[in-house]
Design a protein around this motif. Structure first.
Motif, PDB file in Angstrom:
ATOM      1  N   VAL A 119      75.480  82.769  44.443  1.00  0.00           N
ATOM      2  CA  VAL A 119      76.582  82.340  43.716  1.00  0.00           C
ATOM      3  C   VAL A 119      76.238  80.547  43.820  1.00  0.00           C
ATOM      4  O   VAL A 119      75.822  80.653  45.821  1.00  0.00           O
ATOM      5  CB  VAL A 119      78.239  82.048  42.766  1.00  0.00           C
ATOM      6  N   LYS A 120      75.949  80.032  43.572  1.00  0.00           N
ATOM      7  CA  LYS A 120      75.397  78.598  43.855  1.00  0.00           C
ATOM      8  C   LYS A 120      76.406  78.304  44.583  1.00  0.00           C
ATOM      9  O   LYS A 120      75.400  77.332  45.258  1.00  0.00           O
ATOM     10  CB  LYS A 120      75.083  77.340  42.221  1.00  0.00           C
ATOM     11  N   GLN A 121      77.521  78.318  44.749  1.00  0.00           N
ATOM     12  CA  GLN A 121      78.717  77.925  45.728  1.00  0.00           C
ATOM     13  C   GLN A 121      78.095  78.177  46.993  1.00  0.00           C
ATOM     14  O   GLN A 121      78.093  77.758  48.028  1.00  0.00           O
ATOM     15  CB  GLN A 121      79.806  78.210  45.379  1.00  0.00           C
ATOM     16  N   LYS A 125      73.454  82.579  38.217  1.00  0.00           N
ATOM     17  CA  LYS A 125      73.896  81.912  37.605  1.00  0.00           C
ATOM     18  C   LYS A 125      74.700  80.810  36.141  1.00  0.00           C
ATOM     19  O   LYS A 125      75.704  80.275  36.656  1.00  0.00           O
ATOM     20  CB  LYS A 125      71.965  81.114  37.015  1.00  0.00           C
ATOM     21  N   ASP A 126      74.887  82.990  36.067  1.00  0.00           N
ATOM     22  CA  ASP A 126      75.741  82.672  35.432  1.00  0.00           C
ATOM     23  C   ASP A 126      76.990  82.608  36.103  1.00  0.00           C
ATOM     24  O   ASP A 126      78.162  82.506  34.873  1.00  0.00           O
ATOM     25  CB  ASP A 126      75.599  83.530  34.155  1.00  0.00           C
ATOM     26  N   LYS A 127      77.240  82.726  37.104  1.00  0.00           N
ATOM     27  CA  LYS A 127      79.025  83.027  37.310  1.00  0.00           C
ATOM     28  C   LYS A 127      78.879  81.692  38.038  1.00  0.00           C
ATOM     29  O   LYS A 127      78.096  81.912  38.756  1.00  0.00           O
ATOM     30  CB  LYS A 127      78.180  84.478  38.483  1.00  0.00           C
ATOM     31  N   ASP A 128      80.227  81.352  38.877  1.00  0.00           N
ATOM     32  CA  ASP A 128      80.357  80.337  39.978  1.00  0.00           C
ATOM     33  C   ASP A 128      81.481  81.127  40.652  1.00  0.00           C
ATOM     34  O   ASP A 128      81.259  80.595  41.978  1.00  0.00           O
ATOM     35  CB  ASP A 128      81.723  79.566  39.071  1.00  0.00           C
ATOM     36  N   PHE A 129      81.343  81.877  41.115  1.00  0.00           N
ATOM     37  CA  PHE A 129      82.262  82.912  41.958  1.00  0.00           C
ATOM     38  C   PHE A 129      82.251  84.006  42.098  1.00  0.00           C
ATOM     39  O   PHE A 129      82.214  85.143  41.236  1.00  0.00           O
ATOM     40  CB  PHE A 129      83.541  82.223  42.446  1.00  0.00           C
TER      41      PHE A 129
END
Lengths: 235, 609
Positions: B531-533, B577-581
């Motif tokens: 994910v982005k994080q 892209k649709d998930k934060d974690f």
């Protein structure tokens, strides 16, 4: 001795030329966290905990001698982040189960984790499966807890003597190893205790003796790590 | 090259452990005066004779030099080419660096395994052939390549491998196995590589000047270290000359280990006289009588030829007593081999290794110019730097300054490899743009160029107009080209990250442990769980890597960080892209072993199920 001037965290201090930044800070009540440093042993900056901004560069306080008009920052946000990350890395790299460890309360790594209020490392645990070395009659080595600080390797009986402990392997495969040949010949209860005391964590444990001081009454149970130095500052 | 030695005698085994002849080991020790600081030489000689260093050999060595067994093992266990386990009558080390992979290493490795009948990391049952992986061996212009008992085998094909294995099975001498030639591939010569017939003149000119004048001449030339850091050579010599000590030493750093770099290889095989002249000049300038060429073990095949060149120089009076007729200037050179460790290219680690110890970088200060080899003032210079020194003394500082740019005088040897028509060594003047080099080497459809090896940076086409120069794109001398067919993250970045994990000395916590965490993160992204994080987190780790002691540790995350910075879109394509974690923890994998033992199927539900 030549007296020089250094600036630590914006304040000027008089210092003895040639002494290490860490010593000058400690003398003046400024605590810089360390793990591989041990009073009386030649420093070797390998844990990188004491990394400070020294004249604008990241350098270890334990190995950098002070020079005149040196500018030192010991506790910026970035430095504290580096330190807490190193503590987390060490927890993730080994198996540190504090409740079951003889060193709990006397452990510098545990004490630093408390200082940095670590709940859980940001890293996934590696859960290594390392062997215990219980060959010697006086001490037990638990590689799962070793943080490879080399304090045991560097602490020698006499400066010219070979050490009892050595490093083996390289990189993430590095382990300390007991020099069984030497240790069987020389180790008595006193030296075994010394070896255990030298270790910042519970990787070297003395056999046949333990839990002399109950948990709850141990060194860092009472006074958080660094507090003795920081108390000095208030005087 | 006249290396006509038969392969090592068959390791004698008892109970699966290789054995040795105690007398042989004792003789080796004696050859090095039973000197513990020559432990590397002793270990290498024993390793080459038996294909391993047996417990018995370790015991003899320890007793003779008054070490404990563990102390000998402490050094031994650090080096890739030293082993306490048998490595076979023929030890095959197949290069696993990124260009080798690009040129078909996997297929070659398969053929090796099939033909030999054992897997990489093992020795065949009959003890004859060992198969091992190794980091870049300096043959990026002729991959896939391998080392077999000191000899280099290049441009391996399936057919070649079959013939090689056949030969080994039939007990042929290593020299008689097919495919041992190393091509020089000098594709563009400049001021350094062009042969002058008057090499001795540089030394003769030098000794007519005062050492201080020599340093001044080098200062006027504006020569900077070619290892990558670009430290002014004259300043290094000045510090070293001024430092107090019983003895001064000159070291040439020929531990060319940065993957993709092979320009020192061609200097060492084609222009070694120039190098030795440079070392002699350095010796004169700093006041040293001993010069040591620290040569990576991968280049062991050069030994005989280099020794011959040294002997010729001695015969010509250009080495030894009263060099070039200058009364009182005594200078000689010896070769010190490493044992396979990238980190020994760091100058203080190199000195530790040369003293017979683990190649762990030292704390600085003190710097080697003040306290170096045996705690004496030592100037450690790169191979190419010393060649430039000889040319400066021969042609003058003014001439040298007329080449290159204002801040980067002279020329630069670059090793070019990867996706291009003409891989090889190119000597260009500083100031050439990346585009100009790409045109020279016939590279088209270029996606990225790795400048300065894995520890350097990976740049995208929008930066190809940048100049190779200290003031713009500094480089130790390697360009690896990747075309648009390559998966930069999976094929390149992961390979480089593995390299740094393997080559960390293990001393500093961030270098040892963070590299492993970087790899885990990278794998998480490659496995489709990123994910982005995760990307942000990796960027936040950069400051921690900067706290490492040496250049290896400080740059070990560069492959990841520089591709995130320059090729962010490649990472963005691979993350959710649709998930934060998404957790780093893989429950299914964690319980796999216990489930297998209990003969149960994991029933954990949720995303992990």
């Amino acid at each position: 001795m030549d007296k020089i001037l250094v600036r630590i965290n914006g304040k000027d201090y008089s210092a003895e030329a040639g002494k290490m930044v860490l010593d000058i800070a400690t003398e003046n009540g400024i605590y810089i966290p360390t793990l591989c440093h041990y009073e009386g042993i030649k420093p070797q900056g390998s844990c990188r905990m004491c990394t400070c901004m020294i004249d604008g560069r990241k350098m270890t306080a334990c190995t950098t001698p002070v020079t005149h008009r040196m500018v030192i920052e010991t506790q910026t946000k970035e430095l504290e982040e580096i330190r807490s990350t190193i503590v987390e890395l060490l927890f993730a790299e080994g198996n540190h189960f504090c409740p079951a460890c003889e060193r709990s309360g006397n452990c510098e790594l545990q004490a630093l984790a408390y200082r940095y209020k670590m709940m859980v490392p940001q890293f996934p645990f590696e859960f290594p499966n390392k062997q215990l070395d219980a060959k010697n009659s006086k001490i037990l080595i638990d590689h799962n807890r070793c943080i490879l600080c080399k304090r045991c390797i560097r602490r020698k009986k006499e400066p010219e003597n070979p050490t009892w402990f050595v490093f083996k392997g390289r990189g993430y495969k590095t382990q300390i190893a007991v020099d069984h040949e030497m240790i069987d010949k020389e180790f008595d209860d006193e030296l075994a205790q010394k070896a255990m005391d030298t270790c910042p964590v519970g990787a070297i444990i003395r056999k046949e003796k333990g839990y002399d001081v109950p948990i709850g009454e141990r060194k860092y149970d009472k006074d958080p790590i660094g507090s003795n130095i920081e108390k000095g500052a208030k005087l | 090259m006249g290396n006509k030695k038969s392969p090592r005698s068959n390791p004698k085994r008892k109970n699966g452990q290789c054995s040795c002849n105690r007398e042989f080991v004792k003789n080796v020790l004696e050859k090095y005066n039973n000197d513990p600081t020559r432990l590397m030489d002793v270990l290498i000689d024993v390793q080459e004779e038996y294909g391993c260093i047996s417990d018995e050999a370790v015991d003899v060595i320890a007793k003779t030099i008054n070490y404990s067994v563990a102390q000998v093992e402490q050094t031994l266990s650090f080096y890739h080419f030293l082993s306490q386990k048998a490595t076979g009558k023929y030890a095959v080390y197949l290069n696993d660096n990124v260009v080798s992979e690009m040129m078909g290493r996997e297929e070659i490795a398969d053929v090796f395994e099939k033909e030999v009948g054992s897997k990489f990391g093992n020795v065949s049952k009959d003890g004859k052939i060992g198969l091992f992986n190794t980091s870049c061996i300096g043959m990026n212009d002729q991959e896939p390549s391998a080392i077999i008992n000191k000899r280099i085998f290049t441009k391996l094909t399936k057919e070649k491998v079959k013939k090689i294995v056949d030969g080994m099975k039939n007990g042929l001498d290593v020299e008689d196995l097919p495919g041992t030639d190393v091509k020089s591939n000098i594709l563009k010569q400049g001021p350094i590589l062009i042969k002058d017939s008057v090499l001795g003149d540089a030394i003769k000119k030098t000794v007519q000047m005062k050492p201080d004048e020599v340093i001044e001449e080098i200062k006027q030339s504006n020569l900077r270290g070619r290892g990558g850091a670009g430290f002014p050579t004259a300043m290094k010599w000045r510090f070293c000359r001024d430092a107090q000590g019983e003895k001064h030493y000159v070291f040439c750093n020929a531990d060319e280990g940065e993957p993709g770099t092979f320009k020192d290889r061609i200097i060492l095989t084609e222009r070694s006289q120039l190098l030795f002249a440079g070392m002699t000049i350095a010796g004169y300038a700093i006041g040293a009588e001993e010069g040591i060429l620290y040569l990576r073990y991968e280049y062991k095949y050069m030994k005989e030829q280099l020794e011959q060149v040294l002997n010729n120089l001695r015969k010509q009076g250009l080495l030894g007593k009263d060099v070039a007729g200058e009364k009182g200037f005594n200078f000689d050179i010896r070769i010190q081999f490493g044992g396979g460790a990238y980190v020994c290219g760091e100058e203080s680690a190199l000195l530790e290794s040369a003293e017979g110890k683990r190649g762990e970088p030292r704390d600085r200060p003190p710097f080697p110019v003040v306290k170096g080899y045996h705690q004496q003032p030592t100037a450690v210079n790169n191979v190419e730097t010393l060649c430039a020194v000889a040319k400066v003394m021969h042609n003058g500082a003014k001439w040298y300054r007329s080449l290159g740019t204002l801040d980067s005088t002279g020329s630069k040897l670059v090793s070019v490899s990867g996706d291009c028509a003409k891989p090889g060594v190119y000597e260009i003047e500083w100031g050439f743009t990346v585009n100009e080099v790409l045109e020279l080497v016939g590279a088209t459809d270029v996606q990225a160029v790795q400048v300065g090896g894995p520890s350097g940076k990976c740049i995208a086409p929008n930066e190809f107009n940048r100049k190779l120069a200290y003031e713009d794109l500094a480089t130790g001398g390697s360009l690896i080209i990747f075309n648009n067919k390559r998966d930069l993250i999976e094929d390149v970045v992961l390979n480089f990250t593995n390299f740094f994990i393997e080559e960390s000395c293990g001393s500093c916590v961030p270098c040892r442990a963070m590299t492993v965490q970087f790899k885990k993160k990278l794998e998480k992204i490659l496995n489709g769980n990123g994910v982005k994080q995760d990307i942000e987190q990796m960027l936040s780790w950069e400051k921690v890597m900067q706290s490492n002691r040496c250049g290896l540790g400080q740059t070990a995350a560069n492959p990841i960080l520089s591709t995130i910075n320059n090729f962010r879109e490649l990472y963005d394509k691979k993350i959710n892209k649709d998930k934060d974690f998404i957790s780093d923890f893989d429950l299914k994998a964690a319980v796999a072993e216990s489930c297998k033992t209990a003969n149960r199927i994991p029933n954990i539900g949720g995303d992990n199920g």
